[in-house]
Write an enzyme that holds these catalytic residues in place. Sequence first.
Site, PDB file in Angstrom:
ATOM      1  N   GLU A 187       0.852  -1.188   0.000  1.00 63.92           N
ATOM      2  CA  GLU A 187       0.000   0.000   0.000  1.00 63.92           C
ATOM      3  C   GLU A 187       0.888   1.238   0.000  1.00 63.92           C
ATOM      4  OE1 GLU A 187      -2.934  -0.012   3.117  1.00 63.92           O
ATOM      5  OE2 GLU A 187      -3.707   1.970   2.563  1.00 63.92           O
ATOM      6  N   ASN A 223     -12.263  -0.670  -1.075  1.00 62.49           N
ATOM      7  CA  ASN A 223     -11.596  -1.264   0.090  1.00 62.49           C
ATOM      8  C   ASN A 223     -12.390  -0.975   1.357  1.00 62.49           C
ATOM      9  OD1 ASN A 223      -9.089  -2.341   1.535  1.00 62.49           O
ATOM     10  ND2 ASN A 223      -9.322  -0.316   2.493  1.00 62.49           N
ATOM     11  N   GLU A 224     -12.671  -2.011   2.121  1.00 63.06           N
ATOM     12  CA  GLU A 224     -13.305  -1.885   3.451  1.00 63.06           C
ATOM     13  C   GLU A 224     -14.405  -0.817   3.464  1.00 63.06           C
ATOM     14  OE1 GLU A 224     -10.263  -1.561   6.523  1.00 63.06           O
ATOM     15  OE2 GLU A 224      -9.707  -3.654   6.235  1.00 63.06           O
ATOM     16  N   GLU A 259      -6.563  -9.312   3.200  1.00 61.30           N
ATOM     17  CA  GLU A 259      -5.736  -8.682   4.243  1.00 61.30           C
ATOM     18  C   GLU A 259      -5.793  -9.582   5.472  1.00 61.30           C
ATOM     19  OE1 GLU A 259      -6.061  -4.540   5.280  1.00 61.30           O
ATOM     20  OE2 GLU A 259      -6.702  -4.017   3.245  1.00 61.30           O
ATOM     21  N   GLN A 264       1.275  -6.584   5.432  1.00 58.53           N
ATOM     22  CA  GLN A 264       1.666  -6.275   4.079  1.00 58.53           C
ATOM     23  C   GLN A 264       3.025  -6.901   3.788  1.00 58.53           C
ATOM     24  OE1 GLN A 264       0.970  -2.138   3.111  1.00 58.53           O
ATOM     25  NE2 GLN A 264      -1.012  -2.087   4.134  1.00 58.53           N
TER      26      GLN A 264
HETATM   27  O1  AHR Z   1      -3.197  -2.928   5.968  1.00 54.83           O
HETATM   28  C1  AHR Z   1      -3.411  -1.768   6.697  1.00 54.83           C
HETATM   29  C2  AHR Z   1      -4.837  -1.266   6.591  1.00 54.83           C
HETATM   30  O2  AHR Z   1      -5.687  -2.180   7.205  1.00 54.83           O
HETATM   31  C3  AHR Z   1      -5.416  -1.141   5.207  1.00 54.83           C
HETATM   32  O3  AHR Z   1      -5.108   0.054   4.606  1.00 54.83           O
HETATM   33  C4  AHR Z   1      -6.887  -1.248   5.444  1.00 54.83           C
HETATM   34  O4  AHR Z   1      -7.572  -1.801   4.357  1.00 54.83           O
HETATM   35  C5  AHR Z   1      -6.999  -2.067   6.702  1.00 54.83           C
HETATM   36  O5  AHR Z   1      -7.816  -1.470   7.645  1.00 54.83           O
END
Ligand code: AHR
Length: 501
Positions: free
Chosen positions: A26, A171-172, A291, A351
């Site tokens: 990211e 995303n989320e 994730e 990550q």
């Molecule tokens: O991976 C860190 C963060 O965790 C990401 O940006 C988000 O999608 C999640 O809350």
Amino acid sequence: KQAKLTIEKDFQISKIDKRIYGSFIEHLGRAVYGGIWQPGHPTADEDGFRRDVLDLVRELQVPIVRYPGGNFVSNFYWEDSVGPVEDRPKRLELAWRSTEPNYIGINEFAKWAKKADTQIMQAVNLGTRGIEAACNLLEYCNHPSGTKYSDLRVKHGVKDPHNIKVWCLGNEMDGPWQTGHKTADEYGHLADETAKAMKQIDPSIELVLCGSSNTGMPTFPEWENTALSWAYDSVDYISLHQYYGNRFNDTANFLAQSDDMDHFIRTVIATCDFVKAKKRAKKNINLSFDEWNVWFHADASDADTMKNRPWQIAPHLLEDHYDFEDALLVGLMLITLMKHSDRVKMACMAQLVNVIAPIMTEENGPVWCQTIYYPLLHASKYGRGIALQPVLTSTKHDTIDFTDVTDVESIAVWNDEKDEVTVFAVNRSLTDDIVLDLDLRSFGDYRLAEHIVLENPDMKAVNTAEHSAVIPKLHTDRTEKDGNFYKANLTKTSWNVLRFV
Ligand code: AHR
């Protein structure tokens, strides 16, 4: 305490999709700037990419990398990150209160991905933007030429399309922290319309719908039901995200959290199949656990940085320093993903570099591996092939949040091409070494090639740039053979990889 694992060639869960060993980069903290890319570093290549990082990423054999976010993507203007670098604007990055300089965009990242021998899982912004921006980005990336955005890519010096196959629809979007957070109905409708338009441009792509951000969300699993009720026909996967921590320093409870992950996966499968039944649909929706990891160590310092020192370029954020018990939970989570390989077809450890990451870089120094690097390495290297149904019996224990937690968790993967079978096992008992009885009768004359063990008497042991306290060791004295039965001694709190060839 005792455990027994029987495996049989014909009792198969599924061929494992190698993309379950994926990862995530990211635009956050030092993941990109100072992580994968650091021109001027002694190991930087002609494009500014750190060779030492690339070497470790290639060693991990990461099949797919999610990009560019994460929360970052929900206010991302992709047009800012392409074209001549000197013309690219700096932007306020709202998710992490940083400054995004746009030195790296999709064209540079695609170059890096090629060098890392990996594919891209590209996310689009459905927070502050919508159908138009998503379609334009897809046209820029995947259309050969002869249209506005494909020709713009060619003008930017990239003749061949990137042909990105997997795309995340936001995303989320269930999370109030997300820029442009939506209700399930608002999101489901937008995702469906975006998906249909994107598939008009390139029908070969696969689309991931946002599921819940974690099992604790008040809208879980109604979110999945509603969003899928809108978009079932136009998407291919639904996402799951989950991070765990040991905030109360209760290791037994911490290590039991893979049972929560298991429950999460089962519930999402059930919800997908419920919507399938409602829709009288033919296809299945599969799961993208895009994730997952341990994340809690750096929470306080991150909150402080974002509140008191905002708008830095590449600040130190989410630099969790992982200990030995974190590696055990990561191993348990990997076993859980393999167990569900019939429906979980993609997963991304979040990550990859510097940000809640297995790989860390020193700004003026070397790259080094965190404790969690090793279970991921072993799973990615040896967990390719067919996941076998684990007929596992184990003594059990209770923790503050969980009951009937198995002392030993285990799964076997048969690599039919290489003709080898690998047993992954975690002994999560804090007190006892446990003998795992292995019944490998259907594998005839396979013999033990190696027993790799990650263990440490100190649950809080960490690695640093200077010293690796937690590294795997080979053991030859922990197994006994009796025909096609083996007894493997799993020391208390250990990650074990038993390879039979
Ligand atoms: O991976 C860190 C963060 O965790 C990401 O940006 C988000 O999608 C999640 O809350």
